[in-house]
Design a protein around this motif. Structure first.
Motif: not given
Length: 241
Positions: A193-194, A221-223, A227-228, A239-241
């Motif tokens: 969430d953060l 990018d690190l976040l 997150l993924n 979520v990404f990629g």
């Protein structure tokens, strides 16, 4: 007594020679003899020096569990565990040294510099987190985790009102705080969430200064990478990629 300029120059030489313990001692001397108001470059020099002292020790400590699996004899395991305890004490000492500087000198004397306050509270959170990583007692771990989270939250409270969502300092703070939530609190949902809120807020703001765009993109990018991984763990889709 060495001048401020001389101590900074020596500290920079020590850093370039990868003599990070020397760099820290010179910066300590600077703080004790010439005051605690460090500019951005001096703060970064202190951060780099401490990071390069504690970083290899943390990496060595993380290697121990895999090494233990290769030993079958009890005596060998005992020796390896004793060595692990030695590394833990070294990590704790580096963290205590850093925290003493933050608590006794840098945080109380940061003045009106918002960037300095956030920087120091973030570093305080980091080094309490590193202590928590190697803490074996449940009560000690809880105390360190609580102190670490309090420092991160103090930094985030200031950053959320004083810095843009695309600020590298703010994003770096969120990155480290979210890692704390995941690794120390074992709360993947809160960490997600953060991180997601920080990514969404940053992407909604396009006024990133050109000189900070690269650093901002790198932290984002690190976040996203974290997150993924974390979203998959809590049962969500990538979520990404």
């Amino acid at each position: 007594m060495a001048s401020r300029e001389e101590l900074i120059f020596k500290a920079k030489i020590a850093e370039q020679c990868e003599r990070y313990e020397d760099c820290i001692e010179l910066l300590k001397q600077l703080i004790l003899t010439h005051g605690s108001l460090l500019d951005e470059n001096e703060r970064n020099l202190l951060s780099v020096a401490f990071k390069n002292v504690v970083g290899p020790k943390r990496q060595s400590w993380r290697e121990i569990p895999a090494i233990l699996q290769t030993f079958t004899k009890q005596e060998e395991q005992t020796i390896a565990k004793e060595y692990s305890a030695k590394i833990e004490k070294e990590i704790e000492q580096v963290c205590k040294d850093a925290l003493e500087i933050f608590d006794k000198y840098l945080i109380p004397n940061s003045g009106p510099d918002v960037g300095a306050k956030i920087f120091y509270f973030k570093m305080k959170g980091d080094y309490l987190r590193y202590q928590a990583e190697v803490s074996s007692g449940e009560n000690a771990l809880q105390e360190l985790a609580d102190k670490s989270e309090k420092a991160y939250q103090e930094a985030l409270k200031i950053a959320s009102t004083e810095l843009a969502p695309t600020s590298v300092i703010r994003l770096g703070l969120v990155l480290n705080y979210s890692v704390f939530l995941y690794e120390i609190r074992h709360n993947a949902e809160q960490a997600c969430d953060l991180a997601k809120r920080a990514i969404d807020d940053a992407e909604a703001n396009i006024d990133v200064p050109d000189d900070n765009a690269g650093d901002c993109s790198m932290v984002l990018d690190l976040l996203r990478d974290n997150l993924n991984l974390w979203e998959l763990e809590v049962g969500g889709d990538k979520v990404f990629g």
